[in-house]
Write an enzyme that holds these catalytic residues in place. Structure first.
Site, mmCIF file in Angstrom:
data_model
loop_
_atom_site.group_PDB
_atom_site.id
_atom_site.type_symbol
_atom_site.label_atom_id
_atom_site.label_comp_id
_atom_site.label_asym_id
_atom_site.label_seq_id
_atom_site.Cartn_x
_atom_site.Cartn_y
_atom_site.Cartn_z
ATOM 1 N N THR A 1 0.823 -1.209 0.000
ATOM 2 C CA THR A 1 0.000 0.000 0.000
ATOM 3 C C THR A 1 0.858 1.259 0.000
ATOM 4 O O THR A 1 2.004 1.238 0.472
ATOM 5 C CB THR A 1 -0.895 -0.016 1.260
ATOM 6 O OG1 THR A 1 -1.465 1.273 1.462
ATOM 7 C CG2 THR A 1 -0.095 -0.343 2.516
ATOM 8 N N ASP A 2 0.267 2.359 -0.482
ATOM 9 C CA ASP A 2 0.972 3.650 -0.415
ATOM 10 C C ASP A 2 1.022 4.184 1.019
ATOM 11 O O ASP A 2 1.746 5.134 1.311
ATOM 12 C CB ASP A 2 0.327 4.683 -1.350
ATOM 13 C CG ASP A 2 -1.138 4.972 -1.040
ATOM 14 O OD1 ASP A 2 -1.721 4.309 -0.161
ATOM 15 O OD2 ASP A 2 -1.708 5.879 -1.685
ATOM 16 N N GLU A 3 0.234 3.563 1.927
ATOM 17 C CA GLU A 3 0.162 4.085 3.295
ATOM 18 C C GLU A 3 1.484 3.916 4.043
ATOM 19 O O GLU A 3 1.703 4.558 5.068
ATOM 20 C CB GLU A 3 -1.005 3.433 4.055
ATOM 21 C CG GLU A 3 -2.307 3.678 3.331
ATOM 22 C CD GLU A 3 -3.568 3.274 4.084
ATOM 23 O OE1 GLU A 3 -3.536 3.209 5.319
ATOM 24 O OE2 GLU A 3 -4.589 3.043 3.413
ATOM 25 N N TYR B 1 -1.865 -0.674 10.932
ATOM 26 C CA TYR B 1 -1.977 -1.334 9.623
ATOM 27 C C TYR B 1 -0.775 -0.992 8.744
ATOM 28 O O TYR B 1 -0.088 -1.894 8.242
ATOM 29 C CB TYR B 1 -3.282 -0.913 8.927
ATOM 30 C CG TYR B 1 -3.304 -1.218 7.436
ATOM 31 C CD1 TYR B 1 -3.312 -2.524 6.968
ATOM 32 C CD2 TYR B 1 -3.295 -0.183 6.489
ATOM 33 C CE1 TYR B 1 -3.307 -2.806 5.599
ATOM 34 C CE2 TYR B 1 -3.294 -0.458 5.120
ATOM 35 C CZ TYR B 1 -3.296 -1.766 4.678
ATOM 36 O OH TYR B 1 -3.286 -2.042 3.334
ATOM 37 N N LYS C 1 2.271 -3.353 7.253
ATOM 38 C CA LYS C 1 2.559 -3.515 5.819
ATOM 39 C C LYS C 1 3.999 -3.063 5.521
ATOM 40 O O LYS C 1 4.694 -3.697 4.728
ATOM 41 C CB LYS C 1 1.565 -2.715 4.964
ATOM 42 C CG LYS C 1 0.143 -3.221 4.972
ATOM 43 C CD LYS C 1 -0.034 -4.633 4.413
ATOM 44 C CE LYS C 1 0.207 -4.738 2.918
ATOM 45 N NZ LYS C 1 -0.183 -6.084 2.402
HETATM 46 P P1 NAD Z 1 -9.468 -7.714 2.143
HETATM 47 O O1 NAD Z 1 -9.482 -7.441 3.618
HETATM 48 O O2 NAD Z 1 -10.694 -7.466 1.348
HETATM 49 O O3 NAD Z 1 -9.047 -9.226 1.874
HETATM 50 C C1 NAD Z 1 -8.028 -9.861 2.591
HETATM 51 C C2 NAD Z 1 -8.149 -11.361 2.336
HETATM 52 O O4 NAD Z 1 -7.066 -12.018 3.029
HETATM 53 C C3 NAD Z 1 -9.446 -11.968 2.862
HETATM 54 O O5 NAD Z 1 -9.996 -12.840 1.904
HETATM 55 C C4 NAD Z 1 -9.008 -12.734 4.110
HETATM 56 O O6 NAD Z 1 -9.820 -13.861 4.391
HETATM 57 C C5 NAD Z 1 -7.590 -13.134 3.729
HETATM 58 N N1 NAD Z 1 -6.754 -13.383 4.919
HETATM 59 C C6 NAD Z 1 -6.630 -12.587 6.023
HETATM 60 N N2 NAD Z 1 -5.816 -13.169 6.915
HETATM 61 C C7 NAD Z 1 -5.393 -14.335 6.358
HETATM 62 C C8 NAD Z 1 -4.528 -15.383 6.796
HETATM 63 N N3 NAD Z 1 -3.938 -15.338 7.996
HETATM 64 N N4 NAD Z 1 -4.320 -16.436 5.992
HETATM 65 C C9 NAD Z 1 -4.939 -16.503 4.761
HETATM 66 N N5 NAD Z 1 -5.773 -15.555 4.298
HETATM 67 C C10 NAD Z 1 -6.000 -14.475 5.091
HETATM 68 O O7 NAD Z 1 -8.236 -6.869 1.593
HETATM 69 P P2 NAD Z 1 -8.059 -6.137 0.184
HETATM 70 O O8 NAD Z 1 -8.620 -4.775 0.281
HETATM 71 O O9 NAD Z 1 -8.485 -7.044 -0.899
HETATM 72 O O10 NAD Z 1 -6.473 -5.984 0.160
HETATM 73 C C11 NAD Z 1 -5.644 -7.019 -0.385
HETATM 74 C C12 NAD Z 1 -4.187 -6.601 -0.271
HETATM 75 O O11 NAD Z 1 -3.988 -5.376 -0.970
HETATM 76 C C13 NAD Z 1 -3.713 -6.363 1.163
HETATM 77 O O12 NAD Z 1 -2.417 -6.862 1.275
HETATM 78 C C14 NAD Z 1 -3.734 -4.848 1.305
HETATM 79 O O13 NAD Z 1 -2.769 -4.411 2.237
HETATM 80 C C15 NAD Z 1 -3.381 -4.420 -0.110
HETATM 81 N N6 NAD Z 1 -3.894 -3.098 -0.532
HETATM 82 C C16 NAD Z 1 -5.215 -2.792 -0.384
HETATM 83 C C17 NAD Z 1 -5.692 -1.563 -0.838
HETATM 84 C C18 NAD Z 1 -7.168 -1.202 -0.753
HETATM 85 O O14 NAD Z 1 -7.545 -0.076 -1.097
HETATM 86 N N7 NAD Z 1 -8.041 -2.098 -0.346
HETATM 87 C C19 NAD Z 1 -4.810 -0.651 -1.427
HETATM 88 C C20 NAD Z 1 -3.467 -1.005 -1.555
HETATM 89 C C21 NAD Z 1 -3.019 -2.244 -1.113
HETATM 90 P P1 TYD Z 2 -10.791 3.703 4.231
HETATM 91 O O1 TYD Z 2 -11.733 3.247 3.174
HETATM 92 O O2 TYD Z 2 -10.866 3.076 5.586
HETATM 93 O O3 TYD Z 2 -9.327 3.569 3.616
HETATM 94 P P2 TYD Z 2 -7.890 4.080 4.214
HETATM 95 O O4 TYD Z 2 -8.061 4.496 5.601
HETATM 96 O O5 TYD Z 2 -7.064 2.845 4.107
HETATM 97 O O6 TYD Z 2 -7.461 5.177 3.310
HETATM 98 O O7 TYD Z 2 -10.984 5.276 4.447
HETATM 99 C C1 TYD Z 2 -10.846 6.184 3.363
HETATM 100 C C2 TYD Z 2 -10.973 7.586 3.937
HETATM 101 O O8 TYD Z 2 -12.326 7.770 4.406
HETATM 102 C C3 TYD Z 2 -10.077 7.857 5.136
HETATM 103 O O9 TYD Z 2 -9.623 9.206 5.078
HETATM 104 C C4 TYD Z 2 -10.995 7.668 6.337
HETATM 105 C C5 TYD Z 2 -12.346 8.111 5.798
HETATM 106 N N1 TYD Z 2 -13.534 7.436 6.388
HETATM 107 C C6 TYD Z 2 -14.611 8.201 6.872
HETATM 108 O O10 TYD Z 2 -14.579 9.454 6.845
HETATM 109 N N2 TYD Z 2 -15.696 7.542 7.380
HETATM 110 C C7 TYD Z 2 -15.771 6.193 7.433
HETATM 111 O O11 TYD Z 2 -16.789 5.645 7.940
HETATM 112 C C8 TYD Z 2 -14.674 5.414 6.927
HETATM 113 C C9 TYD Z 2 -14.689 3.907 6.959
HETATM 114 C C10 TYD Z 2 -13.579 6.086 6.405
#
Ligand code: NAD
Ligand code: TYD
Length: 361
Positions: free
Chosen positions: A136-138, A163, A167
């Site tokens: 992630t960019d975070e 988180y 990461k």
């Molecule tokens: P998500 O929470 O929707 O899915 C995570 C999946 O991992 C789930 O299916 C869960 O069951 C599985 N999981 C969790 N713990 C596990 C374990 N111990 N063993 C096996 N499986 C396990 O997450 P997402 O949003 O799809 O994100 C996927 C990846 O992308 C993550 O690594 C996250 O850090 C990264 N990422 C997410 C975003 C975003 O905007 N969602 C952006 C950048 C990077």
């Molecule tokens: P989120 O989807 O949790 O992603 P991330 O924190 O990983 O960027 O949140 C996106 C943005 O929205 C973040 O600035 C937090 C804000 N947010 C709210 O204002 N209300 C909410 O209920 C949630 C879940 C997030």
């Protein structure tokens, strides 16, 4: 035939990636999806592909060394795409330990097992094996409200939430494997994703779901935090392109060049819902700006994220294809057509989670 081991494939991005890969490669590849199915893992996301001969689901924990090494022993894995993680910042603030376990220990197990399966006695690796770590960019921390400031691959790591710290630690482990063992890997750091199958704890699906039900729309702080939103299918494409065309050992940032304040996103969602809901749909009367409720801010809330995806564009030719206006319509349309998915996702423990996170906020 190339065999992929995808971790976390039942989650949001993982399931979109699996769909993307079968659409692109059809029967030319085989995918093994390893997921322990936490609250975020949902096999409904994959029901249209679950009967394919070239797809296998294995329920296992990435922290379980024996289970993961068995998968490598029993299958000649060519590619690992490692998504599995705990992914929600708010949950990490309440309960950091599981983030360290899954994101750090789980990544260590994945790296160890892949290395054990792929390394040759002379320290080189079997031909063509590759590991892609999805991050992630975070990890780069927070940018000021200055439209010329961006995250680059060279930006220093400065994570703030449990988180992003977990990461960042997992990225460091991958870097250590590349530096110490010349382990064949890439890291991608992507901005916020949106699209089908996203669990409604995250901002966009939570707001869509609440608005349709006439529930409060909880905006943290002043609503002016900025995120750089990318349509999930563009992310899936970028991952595949990095793995096939990227230089090994490199990090690539993936971003949407689509920075928006949370409040702007919410207003676009409300306008788009009004525009797309048919005249006679009873949910139309629920959707209103009056639902917007400013609530207390997230602890340590990062102000702004923004990626300059210059390297991936220059080296690989990837760029974000889906404009936000179009992506949000596709996303909302998907949630319209999958009401039952949302009902199932928000049954069970969801209400407990919601109350613990938003009551008295
Ligand atoms: P998500 O929470 O929707 O899915 C995570 C999946 O991992 C789930 O299916 C869960 O069951 C599985 N999981 C969790 N713990 C596990 C374990 N111990 N063993 C096996 N499986 C396990 O997450 P997402 O949003 O799809 O994100 C996927 C990846 O992308 C993550 O690594 C996250 O850090 C990264 N990422 C997410 C975003 C975003 O905007 N969602 C952006 C950048 C990077
Ligand atoms: P989120 O989807 O949790 O992603 P991330 O924190 O990983 O960027 O949140 C996106 C943005 O929205 C973040 O600035 C937090 C804000 N947010 C709210 O204002 N209300 C909410 O209920 C949630 C879940 C997030």
């Amino acid at each position: 035939m190339r065999t992929y081991l995808v971790t976390g494939g039942a989650g949001f991005i993982g399931s979109n990636y699996i769909h993307y890969m079968f659409k692109k490669y059809d029967n030319e590849i085989r995918i093994i999806n390893v997921d322990v199915l936490t609250y975020a893992g949902n096999l409904e996301n994959l029901k249209d592909i679950e009967n394919r001969d070239n797809y296998t689901f294995i329920r296992a924990d990435i922290c379980d060394k024996e289970a993961i090494s068995r998968i490598f022993e029993e299958n000649d894995i060519d590619r690992v795409v490692h998504f599995a993680a705990e992914s929600h910042v708010d949950r990490s603030i309440k309960d950091p330990e599981v983030f360290v376990r899954t994101n750090v220990m789980g990544t260590a197990v994945m790296l160890n097992c892949a290395r054990a399966a792929w390394e040759l006695p002379d320290g080189s690796y079997k031909e063509g094996k590759k590991f892609l770590h999805v991050s992630t960019d975070e990890v780069y921390g927070s940018l000021p409200d200055d439209e010329n400031a961006f995250f680059y691959e060279t930006s220093p790591y400065d994570p703030h939430s449990p988180y992003s710290a977990s990461k960042a630690s997992s990225d460091m482990l991958v870097k250590a494997y590349m530096d110490t063992y010349r382990f064949p890997a890439n890291i991608t750091n992507c901005s916020n994703n949106y699209g089908p199958y996203q669990f409604p704890e995250k901002f966009i699906p939570l707001m869509i779901n609440n608005a349709l039900q006439g529930k409060q729309l909880p905006v943290y702080g002043d609503g002016k935090n900025v995120r750089d939103w990318l349509y999930v299918e563009d992310h899936a494409k970028a991952i595949d392109m990095v793995q096939e065309q990227g230089r090994l050992f490199e990090t690539y940032n993936i971003g949407g060049h689509n920075e928006k304040q949370n409040i702007e996103i919410l207003n676009i969602i409300l306008d788009t819902l009004q525009e797309m809901l048919p005249e006679n749909d009873p949910r139309r009367k629920n959707v209103s700006r009056k639902l917007i409720t400013y609530v207390s801010d997230r602890k340590g809330h990062d102000r702004r994220y923004a990626i300059a995806p210059d390297k991936i564009k220059k080296e690989i030719g990837w760029y974000p294809e889906t404009m936000f206006k179009e992506g949000i319509k596709k996303t909302i349309q998907w949630y319209f057509e999958n009401e039952q998915w949302m009902k199932n996702a928000t049954s069970g423990d969801y209400q407990k989670y919601y109350d613990s996170m938003y009551k008295n906020r």
